[in-house]
Design an enzyme around this catalytic site. Structure first.
Site, PDB file in Angstrom:
ATOM      1  N   HIS A  49       0.998  -1.321   0.110  1.00 43.02           N
ATOM      2  CA  HIS A  49       0.064   0.000   0.034  1.00 43.02           C
ATOM      3  C   HIS A  49       0.851   1.178  -0.043  1.00 43.02           C
ATOM      4  O   HIS A  49       0.527   2.162  -0.571  1.00 43.02           O
ATOM      5  CB  HIS A  49      -0.874   0.000   1.223  1.00 43.02           C
ATOM      6  CG  HIS A  49      -1.975  -1.229   1.164  1.00 43.02           C
ATOM      7  ND1 HIS A  49      -3.293  -0.922   1.120  1.00 43.02           N
ATOM      8  CD2 HIS A  49      -1.840  -2.371   1.178  1.00 43.02           C
ATOM      9  CE1 HIS A  49      -3.979  -1.994   1.048  1.00 43.02           C
ATOM     10  NE2 HIS A  49      -3.131  -2.848   1.000  1.00 43.02           N
ATOM     11  N   ASP A 142      -6.000   5.329   2.152  1.00 39.41           N
ATOM     12  CA  ASP A 142      -6.019   4.309   1.447  1.00 39.41           C
ATOM     13  C   ASP A 142      -7.627   3.793   1.789  1.00 39.41           C
ATOM     14  O   ASP A 142      -8.263   4.044   2.674  1.00 39.41           O
ATOM     15  CB  ASP A 142      -5.194   3.544   2.319  1.00 39.41           C
ATOM     16  CG  ASP A 142      -5.073   2.049   1.874  1.00 39.41           C
ATOM     17  OD1 ASP A 142      -6.031   1.297   1.545  1.00 39.41           O
ATOM     18  OD2 ASP A 142      -3.828   1.996   1.594  1.00 39.41           O
ATOM     19  N   GLN A 363      12.880  -5.887  -6.094  1.00 40.16           N
ATOM     20  CA  GLN A 363      12.015  -6.794  -7.134  1.00 40.16           C
ATOM     21  C   GLN A 363      12.113  -5.874  -8.688  1.00 40.16           C
ATOM     22  O   GLN A 363      12.292  -6.575  -9.626  1.00 40.16           O
ATOM     23  CB  GLN A 363      10.669  -6.736  -6.943  1.00 40.16           C
ATOM     24  CG  GLN A 363       9.582  -7.774  -7.737  1.00 40.16           C
ATOM     25  CD  GLN A 363       8.502  -8.210  -7.083  1.00 40.16           C
ATOM     26  OE1 GLN A 363       8.633  -8.956  -6.211  1.00 40.16           O
ATOM     27  NE2 GLN A 363       7.278  -7.833  -7.515  1.00 40.16           N
ATOM     28  N   HIS A 378       2.494 -14.573  -6.445  1.00 37.37           N
ATOM     29  CA  HIS A 378       1.088 -14.892  -5.650  1.00 37.37           C
ATOM     30  C   HIS A 378       0.012 -13.723  -6.487  1.00 37.37           C
ATOM     31  O   HIS A 378      -1.091 -13.885  -5.821  1.00 37.37           O
ATOM     32  CB  HIS A 378       1.317 -14.225  -4.163  1.00 37.37           C
ATOM     33  CG  HIS A 378       1.719 -12.887  -3.871  1.00 37.37           C
ATOM     34  ND1 HIS A 378       2.538 -12.162  -4.632  1.00 37.37           N
ATOM     35  CD2 HIS A 378       1.035 -12.113  -3.174  1.00 37.37           C
ATOM     36  CE1 HIS A 378       2.639 -10.916  -4.285  1.00 37.37           C
ATOM     37  NE2 HIS A 378       1.610 -10.910  -3.418  1.00 37.37           N
ATOM     38  N   ASN A 382       0.402  -5.049  -6.996  1.00 36.17           N
ATOM     39  CA  ASN A 382       1.697  -4.327  -7.367  1.00 36.17           C
ATOM     40  C   ASN A 382       2.749  -5.151  -8.152  1.00 36.17           C
ATOM     41  O   ASN A 382       3.303  -4.709  -9.221  1.00 36.17           O
ATOM     42  CB  ASN A 382       2.539  -3.924  -6.218  1.00 36.17           C
ATOM     43  CG  ASN A 382       1.915  -2.676  -5.517  1.00 36.17           C
ATOM     44  OD1 ASN A 382       1.735  -1.749  -6.017  1.00 36.17           O
ATOM     45  ND2 ASN A 382       1.374  -3.083  -4.346  1.00 36.17           N
ATOM     46  N   SER A 383       2.685  -6.594  -7.825  1.00 38.49           N
ATOM     47  CA  SER A 383       3.603  -7.303  -8.509  1.00 38.49           C
ATOM     48  C   SER A 383       3.123  -7.717 -10.010  1.00 38.49           C
ATOM     49  O   SER A 383       3.888  -7.804 -10.875  1.00 38.49           O
ATOM     50  CB  SER A 383       3.889  -8.522  -7.841  1.00 38.49           C
ATOM     51  OG  SER A 383       4.661  -8.628  -6.610  1.00 38.49           O
ATOM     52  N   GLU A 386       3.801  -4.464 -12.160  1.00 34.61           N
ATOM     53  CA  GLU A 386       5.374  -4.517 -12.305  1.00 34.61           C
ATOM     54  C   GLU A 386       5.616  -5.392 -13.479  1.00 34.61           C
ATOM     55  O   GLU A 386       6.169  -5.126 -14.480  1.00 34.61           O
ATOM     56  CB  GLU A 386       6.222  -4.880 -11.027  1.00 34.61           C
ATOM     57  CG  GLU A 386       6.037  -3.711  -9.883  1.00 34.61           C
ATOM     58  CD  GLU A 386       6.313  -4.079  -8.518  1.00 34.61           C
ATOM     59  OE1 GLU A 386       6.964  -5.269  -8.448  1.00 34.61           O
ATOM     60  OE2 GLU A 386       6.085  -3.299  -7.853  1.00 34.61           O
ATOM     61  N   ASP A 402      -7.036 -10.509  -2.856  1.00 31.17           N
ATOM     62  CA  ASP A 402      -7.777 -10.160  -4.309  1.00 31.17           C
ATOM     63  C   ASP A 402      -7.007 -10.888  -5.258  1.00 31.17           C
ATOM     64  O   ASP A 402      -6.987 -10.996  -6.462  1.00 31.17           O
ATOM     65  CB  ASP A 402      -7.466  -8.684  -4.558  1.00 31.17           C
ATOM     66  CG  ASP A 402      -5.471  -8.390  -4.173  1.00 31.17           C
ATOM     67  OD1 ASP A 402      -5.056  -8.966  -3.539  1.00 31.17           O
ATOM     68  OD2 ASP A 402      -5.411  -7.321  -4.934  1.00 31.17           O
ATOM     69  N   GLN A 403      -6.045 -11.929  -4.864  1.00 27.22           N
ATOM     70  CA  GLN A 403      -4.819 -12.587  -5.696  1.00 27.22           C
ATOM     71  C   GLN A 403      -5.612 -13.373  -6.673  1.00 27.22           C
ATOM     72  O   GLN A 403      -5.226 -13.587  -7.878  1.00 27.22           O
ATOM     73  CB  GLN A 403      -3.845 -13.193  -5.251  1.00 27.22           C
ATOM     74  CG  GLN A 403      -3.005 -12.261  -4.130  1.00 27.22           C
ATOM     75  CD  GLN A 403      -2.353 -12.657  -3.168  1.00 27.22           C
ATOM     76  OE1 GLN A 403      -2.115 -13.949  -2.987  1.00 27.22           O
ATOM     77  NE2 GLN A 403      -1.848 -11.890  -1.963  1.00 27.22           N
TER      78      GLN A 403
HETATM   79  N1  UDP Z   1       8.874  -6.477  -3.449  1.00 29.24           N
HETATM   80  C1  UDP Z   1      10.161  -6.049  -3.106  1.00 29.24           C
HETATM   81  N2  UDP Z   1      11.261  -7.047  -2.872  1.00 29.24           N
HETATM   82  C2  UDP Z   1      10.548  -8.606  -2.671  1.00 29.24           C
HETATM   83  C3  UDP Z   1       9.236  -9.028  -2.696  1.00 29.24           C
HETATM   84  C4  UDP Z   1       8.341  -7.695  -3.202  1.00 29.24           C
HETATM   85  O1  UDP Z   1      10.693  -5.159  -3.392  1.00 29.24           O
HETATM   86  O2  UDP Z   1      11.494  -9.347  -2.493  1.00 29.24           O
HETATM   87  C5  UDP Z   1       7.893  -5.337  -3.540  1.00 29.24           C
HETATM   88  C6  UDP Z   1       7.288  -5.632  -5.158  1.00 29.24           C
HETATM   89  O3  UDP Z   1       8.000  -4.902  -5.930  1.00 29.24           O
HETATM   90  C7  UDP Z   1       5.871  -4.925  -4.847  1.00 29.24           C
HETATM   91  C8  UDP Z   1       5.662  -5.042  -3.306  1.00 29.24           C
HETATM   92  O4  UDP Z   1       6.933  -5.523  -2.716  1.00 29.24           O
HETATM   93  O5  UDP Z   1       5.761  -3.604  -4.980  1.00 29.24           O
HETATM   94  C9  UDP Z   1       4.509  -6.176  -3.320  1.00 29.24           C
HETATM   95  O6  UDP Z   1       3.367  -5.732  -3.170  1.00 29.24           O
HETATM   96  P1  UDP Z   1       2.246  -6.810  -3.978  1.00 29.24           P
HETATM   97  O7  UDP Z   1       1.110  -6.037  -4.055  1.00 29.24           O
HETATM   98  O8  UDP Z   1       2.779  -7.676  -5.168  1.00 29.24           O
HETATM   99  O9  UDP Z   1       1.883  -7.727  -2.771  1.00 29.24           O
HETATM  100  P2  UDP Z   1       1.661  -7.761  -1.258  1.00 29.24           P
HETATM  101  O10 UDP Z   1       2.980  -7.795  -0.612  1.00 29.24           O
HETATM  102  O11 UDP Z   1       0.854  -6.562  -1.144  1.00 29.24           O
HETATM  103  O12 UDP Z   1       1.214  -9.030  -0.900  1.00 29.24           O
END
Ligand code: UDP
Length: 485
Positions: A49, A142, A363, A378, A382-383, A386, A402-403
């Site tokens: 977030h 948020d 990442q 997962h 964000n992932s 990206e 939400d995945q």
């Molecule tokens: N991320 C990172 N390094 C890691 C794993 C994740 O920088 O080893 C970052 C990734 O780039 C993303 C965020 O952490 O921006 C994770 O957000 P996401 O919505 O994918 O998953 P959440 O953590 O909310 O389940």
């Protein structure tokens, strides 16, 4: 005189030719104001977030809008902040200043305290900023924290909700909130305007596994409790990515799609210094990862990460481990420290020729490395954004929240990935992991996905580039802020 003002405007805003007359007028008004507009950004205290909301703040800065990120005391203590970070940070209390969520006895207790104590302490923060000569113009909060809108309104400020989950997911929650999808689900499919027909299992876990996390369920559904009073609704997505659902939601609220919020260097490159998310709650093993990747051939490495919160079952971790091994591909796997004990004994030693396991990685840098061939994810939004923005095909292994819905879109709508199927116990078995990885890395479907991924990469860049749909939405948002008294 006129000429001077215009030069100043251009300096200030880097205005695009498409900017509206309204925005120009409002900027002229701003010239007369004693203080620059100031936006308080209030993300839910979690990595997924903070990243998009901080990035949004960074997009406002070169357009003349100062932002301050407000986070909880315990999150602030855990933050590692790059010296290059350009956004001010302030704190408020959620009632658990030492450990935050992990200090609370349950999620319900945490959410209740965040609202009760947070409302009071966020008010105090707004007063403090006012007294310090930095009065707040708007609160961008948020969606998980609708009470922040009530705080904004007490001060007569603009209140803008920011959703860090997709439009599709929020449309599902909105229909649940409105009582249009009675729970527990009784049908095998769910039809919602703007969305493809979903199998029950493709809805968010809090919907199809009703009762699994009551605290989160209430959080996601109550996002809409006061949304009609919000002045603006922002989504971290882009128009072309979710066109039909955006069009439908735009009939409900005044909304803008402003994503994807990756640092500019990965997209339009207009903000020279915007290279990183700047704030991390986990320490990335940057050197180890990049050195390891550097001597791997192009497109040869599978990158695996389940983000910052998901906690896979031990058996799932084990199946994934052996699946990775039998794929015979190189792999870089992020296993957070708290998950490490779930790895099979001696797995790291046994696979050290082929794999590297780290507790956190940079990442974005990893995904842009030419050795990466696919992303086992997962499907946190964000992932997914990206991977789409960087043109990387995915193996979707949704865990919860939400995945599952994001995975459905990756596979069937955006067509940049395959979904690893699970057995009756909900576990993706090692054979499936191996088949999916091979399909994406070597198979025909993989080639198609890579082609599609490139198309999305271009569309994502176009959206945030000058005059793109997200850029225009940001300008429109700024126009609104500038019109504030
Ligand atoms: N991320 C990172 N390094 C890691 C794993 C994740 O920088 O080893 C970052 C990734 O780039 C993303 C965020 O952490 O921006 C994770 O957000 P996401 O919505 O994918 O998953 P959440 O953590 O909310 O389940």
């Amino acid at each position: 005189m006129k000429k001077r003002v215009h030069f100043k405007l251009l300096d200030l805003l880097h205005l695009s030719s498409s900017v509206s007359a309204n925005l120009l007028l409002s900027v002229l008004k701003m010239e007369e104001k004693p203080h620059k507009p100031h936006v308080l950004i209030v993300p839910y205290p979690a990595q997924g977030h903070i990243n998009p909301m901080l990035q949004f703040a960074k997009r406002l800065l070169p357009k003349g809008i100062k932002s301050t990120l407000a986070t909880t005391v315990s999150t602030f203590k855990a933050m590692q902040i790059n010296p290059t970070n350009s956004i001010a940070i302030e704190t408020f209390s959620d009632g658990f200043d030492e450990g935050g969520y992990s200090q609370a006895e349950s999620l319900d207790a945490y959410v209740e305290s965040l609202k009760r104590v947070g409302s009071e302490t966020l008010s105090k923060l707004i007063k403090k900023l006012d007294e310090n000569g930095q009065p707040v113009t708007a609160v961008v909060y948020d969606g998980f924290m609708p009470w922040a809108l009530d705080v904004a309104k007490e001060f007569g400020l603009l209140g803008v909700v920011f959703f860090t989950q997709s439009c599709a997911v929020n449309n599902i929650y909105y229909h649940v909130y409105k009582g249009l999808i009675p729970l527990p689900l009784t049908e095998t499919t769910v039809s919602i305007p703007g969305l493809p027909v979903l199998q029950a299992s493709e809805t968010p876990s809090f919907i199809h596994d009703f009762g699994s996390y009551p605290g989160y369920y209430h959080t996601v559904v109550n996002q809409f409790s006061n949304i009609d009073e919000a002045d603006w609704v922002l989504f971290n997505t882009f128009y072309k990515l979710e066109e039909t659902v955006v069009d439908w939601l735009a009939k409900q609220w005044k909304l803008g799609t402003i994503g994807p919020t990756l640092p500019s260097v990965y997209l339009d490159k207009r903000l020279e210094d915007d290279k990183d998310y700047e704030i991390t709650l986990f320490k990335p093993k940057t050197d180890a990862c990049m050195t390891w990747l550097n001597d791997k051939p192009k497109n040869s490495v599978v990158y695996v990460s389940f983000g910052s919160m998901a906690e896979a079952e031990e058996q799932q971790v084990e199946e994934l481990a052996w699946g990775l091994k039998s794929s015979n591909c190189f792999f870089l796997w992020v296993v957070r420290e708290t998950e490490d004990r779930k790895l099979p004994k001696k797995f790291k030693e046994e696979t050290s020729e082929k794999g590297l396991v780290v507790s956190w990685c940079p990442q974005l840098e990893v995904l842009t490395h030419e050795s990466i061939g696919c992303f086992v994810t997962h499907c946190g939004l964000n992932s997914v954004l990206e991977a789409l923005s960087l043109g990387i095909p995915m193996v979707a292994m949704p865990q919860w929240t939400d995945q599952p819905t994001n995975a459905k879109f990756v596979k069937d709508v955006w067509r940049t990935g395959i979904r690893a199927w699970s057995d009756e116990r909900g576990i993706v078995r090692r054979e499936v992991v191996e088949i999916c990885i091979k399909e994406v890395m070597e198979g025909e479907k993989g080639k198609e996905m890579k082609k599609n991924a490139k198309i999305w990469k271009n569309l994502a860049r176009e959206a945030v580039d000058e005059g793109g749909s997200s850029d225009k939405a940001i300008d429109e948002f700024i126009g609104k802020i500038l019109l504030c008294p």
